[in-house]
Enzyme design. Sequence first.
Site, PDB file in Angstrom:
ATOM      1  N   TYR A 113      38.049  63.923  18.822  1.00 28.87           N
ATOM      2  CA  TYR A 113      36.611  63.733  18.980  1.00 28.87           C
ATOM      3  C   TYR A 113      35.940  65.051  19.307  1.00 28.87           C
ATOM      4  O   TYR A 113      36.569  66.028  19.727  1.00 28.87           O
ATOM      5  CB  TYR A 113      36.311  62.688  20.059  1.00 28.87           C
ATOM      6  CG  TYR A 113      36.536  63.152  21.480  1.00 28.87           C
ATOM      7  CD1 TYR A 113      35.529  63.820  22.189  1.00 28.87           C
ATOM      8  CD2 TYR A 113      37.744  62.921  22.134  1.00 28.87           C
ATOM      9  CE1 TYR A 113      35.727  64.246  23.501  1.00 28.87           C
ATOM     10  CE2 TYR A 113      37.952  63.332  23.434  1.00 28.87           C
ATOM     11  CZ  TYR A 113      36.933  64.005  24.116  1.00 28.87           C
ATOM     12  OH  TYR A 113      37.135  64.432  25.403  1.00 28.87           O
ATOM     13  N   CYS A 114      34.620  65.086  19.097  1.00 27.63           N
ATOM     14  CA  CYS A 114      33.815  66.261  19.424  1.00 27.63           C
ATOM     15  C   CYS A 114      32.385  65.778  19.699  1.00 27.63           C
ATOM     16  O   CYS A 114      32.149  64.595  19.900  1.00 27.63           O
ATOM     17  CB  CYS A 114      33.860  67.304  18.308  1.00 27.63           C
ATOM     18  SG  CYS A 114      33.276  66.702  16.709  1.00 27.63           S
ATOM     19  N   THR A 115      31.422  66.676  19.696  1.00 24.97           N
ATOM     20  CA  THR A 115      30.051  66.320  20.072  1.00 24.97           C
ATOM     21  C   THR A 115      29.404  65.352  19.088  1.00 24.97           C
ATOM     22  O   THR A 115      28.908  64.297  19.468  1.00 24.97           O
ATOM     23  CB  THR A 115      29.185  67.585  20.191  1.00 24.97           C
ATOM     24  OG1 THR A 115      29.822  68.506  21.070  1.00 24.97           O
ATOM     25  CG2 THR A 115      27.793  67.243  20.713  1.00 24.97           C
TER      26      THR A 115
END
Length: 334
Positions: A198-200
Amino acid sequence: MAPLHNRVNRNEMKERLYAETEPRTTFSFYRYFDIPDPKAFRDQLYEGLSALDVFGRVYVAKEGINGQASVPASKLESCRAFLYATPGLDGLRLNVAVDNDGKSFWVLKIKVRDKIVADGIDDPDFSVTQTGHYVDARRFNELAADPDTVLIDMRNHYEYEVGHFDGALEVPSDTFREQLPMAVDMLKGQEDKNIIMYCTGGIRCEKASAWMLHKGFRNVFHLEGGIIEYTNKARAWGLPNRFKGKNFVFDDRMGERISDDVIARCHQCGEPCDTHTNCANDGCHLLFIQCPRCAEAYKGCCSEACRDGELPEKPSLPHKSRKRRPNPGTKISI
């Protein structure tokens, strides 16, 4: 044809933003797809978005588009319609900000780059289109609750420090290009496990999932729309929120409050705090965490030397993220 770049002084643009009375909506978007002529695509975008009073930062490359922007609330749907009508962008997901005061950007900048996410990959056999499986907020929670699932945060150290999902592993670096080989090394021997990245907003973990598959991992997932979409969907669907703390964002806000938890500490006194700032010394601009008491004592600077008008040879703060970074809204990269 209207000018294809901003001609107004930056300070004047910022003053205009804060003088606006209509609320703005901050949003982000990205898509990996082939753009044969990035310069022409860039100019088309600038003309259309500028006409809608959009502010923000957009990168265009042959591999796709990546942008963060704000638009007057009354023009959001017109902006969406313009983007959907642009070749390659039909149905583009717009990630609306969680903390949405609209005071995130004050100028529109659209730049052509070699890649929309600098990755350091030079393997000709790698394809960013061969990605892992999307998971939405509900499926993410289900998989993350399984103790055999490996949850990987594909953001930089200073982002992870102020907020992350329960149980997520940090890939300790300040650049995405360094993280990709590090993630592969960290997970050797776990090629058959469920791995969620996951990321922003989704752009980094999508490419990372493709890289992990390319390196022989088989059950790779990535969070659709990243932390932003997860938070909006979890709230809308009444799901438990597994994210703790603040979501760092690359604009003037520097963070969105996701939960009430404060999991970071002031880099100067060690008190609980998750407020990022840039050192007020114009020769430094180190990105660091500073509590209100230290902000007053150091006058917004990272050290006594910077406060007193000097510039130390090396930052002396007790934290990993030691990069000197410009003011938010200029050249912060992911």
